[in-house]
Design an enzyme around this catalytic site. Sequence first.
Site, mmCIF file in Angstrom:
data_model
loop_
_atom_site.group_PDB
_atom_site.id
_atom_site.type_symbol
_atom_site.label_atom_id
_atom_site.label_comp_id
_atom_site.label_asym_id
_atom_site.label_seq_id
_atom_site.Cartn_x
_atom_site.Cartn_y
_atom_site.Cartn_z
ATOM 1 N N GLU A 4 -6.666 26.426 -33.159
ATOM 2 C CA GLU A 4 -7.370 27.091 -32.055
ATOM 3 C C GLU A 4 -6.356 27.763 -31.135
ATOM 4 O OE1 GLU A 4 -9.131 25.645 -27.781
ATOM 5 O OE2 GLU A 4 -9.448 24.322 -29.487
ATOM 6 N N GLY A 53 -5.976 14.586 -23.446
ATOM 7 C CA GLY A 53 -5.328 13.296 -23.259
ATOM 8 C C GLY A 53 -5.274 12.445 -24.508
ATOM 9 N N GLY A 90 -3.560 19.288 -27.876
ATOM 10 C CA GLY A 90 -2.929 20.373 -27.158
ATOM 11 C C GLY A 90 -1.466 20.118 -26.875
ATOM 12 N N SER A 91 -1.167 19.693 -25.646
ATOM 13 C CA SER A 91 0.231 19.601 -25.205
ATOM 14 C C SER A 91 1.031 18.542 -25.948
ATOM 15 C CB SER A 91 0.291 19.337 -23.694
ATOM 16 O OG SER A 91 -0.405 18.152 -23.357
ATOM 17 N N ARG A 130 -2.338 26.685 -26.839
ATOM 18 C CA ARG A 130 -2.529 27.378 -25.567
ATOM 19 C C ARG A 130 -1.198 27.943 -25.068
ATOM 20 N NH1 ARG A 130 -6.786 27.098 -22.434
ATOM 21 N NH2 ARG A 130 -7.463 25.116 -23.358
ATOM 22 N N THR A 134 -11.617 28.477 -25.288
ATOM 23 C CA THR A 134 -11.945 29.083 -23.990
ATOM 24 C C THR A 134 -12.769 30.360 -24.195
ATOM 25 O OG1 THR A 134 -9.741 28.278 -23.307
ATOM 26 C CG2 THR A 134 -11.030 29.455 -21.671
ATOM 27 N N LYS A 156 -17.310 18.805 -28.368
ATOM 28 C CA LYS A 156 -15.966 18.517 -27.866
ATOM 29 C C LYS A 156 -16.102 17.740 -26.561
ATOM 30 C CE LYS A 156 -13.596 21.558 -25.451
ATOM 31 N NZ LYS A 156 -12.799 22.748 -25.050
#
Length: 211
Positions: free
Chosen positions: A40, A159, A179-180, A17, A69, A129
């Site tokens: 993704e 998370g 993700g992060s 992202r 998204t 998901k």
Amino acid sequence: MTTPFPPMQRPLVAILRGVKPEEAGGIVSALIEAGMTAIEIPLNSPEPFRSIEIAVKRAPANVLVGAGTVLTTADVDRLADVGGRLMVSPNVDVDVLARAHARSMVTMPGVFSPTEALLAARAGASSLKFFPASVLGPAGITAIRAVLPPEVMIAAVGGVSDTNFADYVRTGIVAFGLGSSLYKPGMTAAEVAERAKVTIEAYDKAVQGAR
């Protein structure tokens, strides 16, 4: 007809992202070299379809590349036009899922409740998901999974990271979106490669420990 989620040694989806097109090639190559097999790029990233097209060109056939998204059928068509094969959405939209299936895409809609999960399964989702997984936790996802068709692939997203894989794997959840913990805007390809290495080592350890 539903497109099944392809078998993978590690069903881990790297979520980029915020990645920019000029960064995408190097970061995607670093992830693939580290052993990631699904990528993704969310559509709320800068020029996402350009980045996806770059990623598709960098990825071998066994690496699944697509968008997150995804909210409209038009997004699905644009994704197909640049070669994307993975459609990830934050919600369950049966029209979007139907269009993705018609374009032979692997689908991963976001769900949180039993109602959403059963609707997505009935609509032919390749996988579900569960997001945000940090709120449901392994116990919450496991409780919902009890009423789902056993063949539906379950992924935990939100998370989840190398620090808590084992908590989920112990309950039989082995697919994750990252993700992060794996990528944040501004990270270099080398930094992403290091995070991917740590992530894969932690995942393999969790899976081996659960056997």
